[in-house]
Design an enzyme around this catalytic site. Structure first.
Site, PDB file in Angstrom:
ATOM      1  N   ASP A 294       0.857  -1.185   0.000  1.00  0.00           N
ATOM      2  CA  ASP A 294       0.000   0.000   0.000  1.00  0.00           C
ATOM      3  C   ASP A 294       0.896   1.238   0.000  1.00  0.00           C
ATOM      4  O   ASP A 294       2.095   1.162   0.305  1.00  0.00           O
ATOM      5  CB  ASP A 294      -0.908  -0.003   1.236  1.00  0.00           C
ATOM      6  N   HIS A 295       0.292   2.365  -0.359  1.00  0.00           N
ATOM      7  CA  HIS A 295       1.015   3.640  -0.336  1.00  0.00           C
ATOM      8  C   HIS A 295       0.934   4.244   1.060  1.00  0.00           C
ATOM      9  O   HIS A 295      -0.158   4.475   1.577  1.00  0.00           O
ATOM     10  CB  HIS A 295       0.397   4.613  -1.343  1.00  0.00           C
ATOM     11  N   PHE A 466      -5.006   4.265   1.257  1.00  0.00           N
ATOM     12  CA  PHE A 466      -6.153   3.444   0.838  1.00  0.00           C
ATOM     13  C   PHE A 466      -5.967   2.777  -0.529  1.00  0.00           C
ATOM     14  O   PHE A 466      -6.904   2.717  -1.322  1.00  0.00           O
ATOM     15  CB  PHE A 466      -7.459   4.250   0.839  1.00  0.00           C
ATOM     16  N   HIS A 467      -4.775   2.246  -0.782  1.00  0.00           N
ATOM     17  CA  HIS A 467      -4.526   1.540  -2.045  1.00  0.00           C
ATOM     18  C   HIS A 467      -3.960   0.140  -1.804  1.00  0.00           C
ATOM     19  O   HIS A 467      -2.909  -0.205  -2.337  1.00  0.00           O
ATOM     20  CB  HIS A 467      -3.550   2.332  -2.920  1.00  0.00           C
ATOM     21  N   PRO A 468      -4.624  -0.710  -1.013  1.00  0.00           N
ATOM     22  CA  PRO A 468      -4.069  -2.045  -0.754  1.00  0.00           C
ATOM     23  C   PRO A 468      -4.150  -2.940  -1.989  1.00  0.00           C
ATOM     24  O   PRO A 468      -5.169  -2.965  -2.684  1.00  0.00           O
ATOM     25  CB  PRO A 468      -4.955  -2.572   0.371  1.00  0.00           C
TER      26      PRO A 468
END
Length: 544
Positions: A294-295, A466-468
């Site tokens: 994730d980021h 919120f980029h899993p």
């Protein structure tokens, strides 16, 4: 409720909605799209500015909490995911970003032929209805997904773009064009000043298809497996347990947290982990839940007295009161904002040829206390590590509950990049463009200057953007879960089609890549079906 279908798609998010549209285009095929959340017919979802109210909503968000993060002072991170038709595309910031071409070439080099940039570009273009007149070599104009300019961006967002340009970061009006690098106003997935989620773009227009069934408020408990063949799913709908069967395939499109969780709950995953959780091992597949990426995001937030920025104050009362009228009559004003209006991609001194950080600029005050709303005005920059090296996992505890461990900053390089990114963001905000609305930096605060102090700040405040991705990794190595055809290794009739299949995280927001994954998966499935039919026809003719 009908109980048997050709295809069952679990999850009505960005990938699942595309699949439902494309597969049900054949009237001879029956498709069931299952969503655990509710319908999306709510103004908070459809109105762009409503997004800020959704992240902690009990009705529209899965409010997951991560495991305590070892390198972030033991903090558990709030991890919202969409809980409605459209999935996270019904609560995100609507930013249309594909990433860098090299991201996909890297997938192909990692053992995923057919997923290089030249191979996936046609699927990006197929979905897109570009309303900006951008390069048709790279953009589509006939798809269902409108890509438009922001309706009424706050003038402070343009200050950020101008300031970035002044310190040497190029302007970029198309992050999906020839170059990713640069700063600009983000292009959005909207239509008529309303959110255009994957559900609204791909499923709502085809609901009249008799062969497409959409079920909401339906929780999938596990897969039905017979001799390592997926036959359907066990669900709870309207409080009643039932079974839905699939004649051709079950497709998991529930996202990077729910898809691996369903595999594990069904006995597909690392054998020792399943045994410890008391789950019968149906298939030992060690990569399920691993490779979580994730980021990681760091925030700079500034208080300002300027009512030009979004915020709550006596001075902003007129604009707030008039905002519904401006929205209804002219599709303008506060209600059109997606909050992260501007941003871009830049290289820190640690970068090589490609950008290593992404900015999301908010022309409003982000609370330094973590509140949803904060009295007053200001502006903020989120800075994230674009290509993180830290790898986490989703695993089961001994009670069978999923534990989300991002393992952020386990790779020291990520911390160094984030610190340099925060310094670069500060340089942008220090430019004279911001002099007319200059305010007080609340976080990290002017007392936080050295790398050591910034590191302390990061450990205390950094969060997921919120980029899993990555928990059902595509590939051919022993830790991959699906092959390049997205079929689960060792199980027939089962695919995974969502962000979890990404071998590595792309350089940017993940909604557009998930839509592409849905397009490419549908194409592979349809071509496979055609090949099967043609083979059966040939066999029948030969036998005759």
């Amino acid at each position: 409720m009908k109980s048997d279908y050709d295809y069952i798609i679990v999850g009505a998010g960005s990938s699942g909605c595309v699949l439902a549209n494309r597969l049900s285009a054949d009237p001879a095929v029956s498709v069931c799209l299952i969503e655990a959340g509710s319908h999306d017919n709510n103004l908070r979802i459809q109105t762009p500015a409503g997004t800020i109210t959704l992240y902690k909503s009990r009705k529209y968000s899965w409010n997951f909490l991560s495991a305590p993060q070892q390198h972030l002072n033991g903090r558990s991170l709030h991890t919202p995911r969409g809980k409605a038709l459209g999935g996270s595309s019904s609560m995100n910031s609507m930013i249309y970003i594909r990433g860098h071409a090299s991201d996909y070439d890297r997938w192909a080099e990692a053992g995923c032929p057919g997923w290089d940039w030249n191979s996936v570009l046609p699927f990006f273009k197929k979905s897109e209805n570009n309303r900006l007149g951008q390069d048709t070599r790279l953009h589509g104009t006939q798809g269902e997904l409108n890509v438009e300019a922001a309706r009424d961006p706050n003038p402070v967002s343009q200050l950020f773009v101008n300031a970035a340009h002044k310190i040497g970061i190029r302007r970029n009006d198309d992050f999906n064009g020839e170059q990713l690098e640069g700063c600009g106003i983000y292009n959005l997935t909207q239509k008529d000043a309303r959110r255009l989620s994957s559900y609204r773009a791909f499923v709502a227009p085809v609901l009249e298809r008799a062969n497409l069934t959409v079920i909401t408020d339906c929780a999938v408990q596990s897969l039905i497996l017979e001799q390592r063949v997926a036959k359907g799913v066990r669900v709870v709908s309207e409080g009643q347990p039932t079974r839905l069967t699939a004649r051709r395939e079950v497709i998991l499109s529930a996202g990077s947290l729910a898809s691996p969780s369903l595999l594990l709950a069904s006995g597909i995953g690392p054998a020792s982990e399943l045994e410890n959780a008391g789950i019968k091992v149906e298939h030992d597949l060690p990569g399920v839940g691993k490779n979580l990426q994730d980021h990681l995001d760091g925030l700079i937030t500034v208080r300002s007295k300027s009512p030009l920025t979004l915020g709550f104050s006596l001075g902003s009362v007129p604009s707030i009161v008039l905002s519904p009228l401006r929205y209804v009559l002219g599709k303008k004003g506060w209600l059109t904002t997606n909050y992260v209006e501007a941003g871009g991609f830049a290289r820190t001194p640690l970068a090589e040829a490609l950008p290593d950080v992404q900015f999301h600029f908010v022309p409003g005050y982000r609370s330094h206390r973590g509140r949803l709303f904060e009295w007053g005005h200001g502006y903020a920059v989120h800075t994230c590590v674009l290509r993180p090296k830290s790898i986490g996992q989703l695993r089961l505890d001994r009670h069978g509950k999923a534990v989300i461990d991002f393992n952020f900053l386990s790779a020291p390089e990520d911390a160094k990049v984030l610190i340099e990114g925060l310094k670069l963001a500060r340089r942008i905000l220090a430019d004279q463009q911001f002099d007319p609305i200059r305010g007080t930096e609340m976080l990290p605060g002017k007392h936080v200057q050295t790398d050591e102090q910034l590191m302390t700040y990061v450990r205390e405040y950094a969060a997921t953007v919120f980029h899993p991705v990555g928990t059902c990794k595509m590939g051919v190595d022993p830790m991959s879960v699906v092959g390049p055809d997205l079929k689960v290794h060792g199980i027939e009739g089962l695919r995974v089609v969502d962000a979890s299949i990404m071998p590595s995280l792309i350089s940017g927001n993940t909604n557009a890549p998930c839509i592409m994954i849905g397009e490419k998966a549908a194409d592979m499935i349809l071509r496979g079906d055609r090949s099967t039919v043609e083979r059966h026809v040939r066999d029948h003719a030969t036998a005759g």
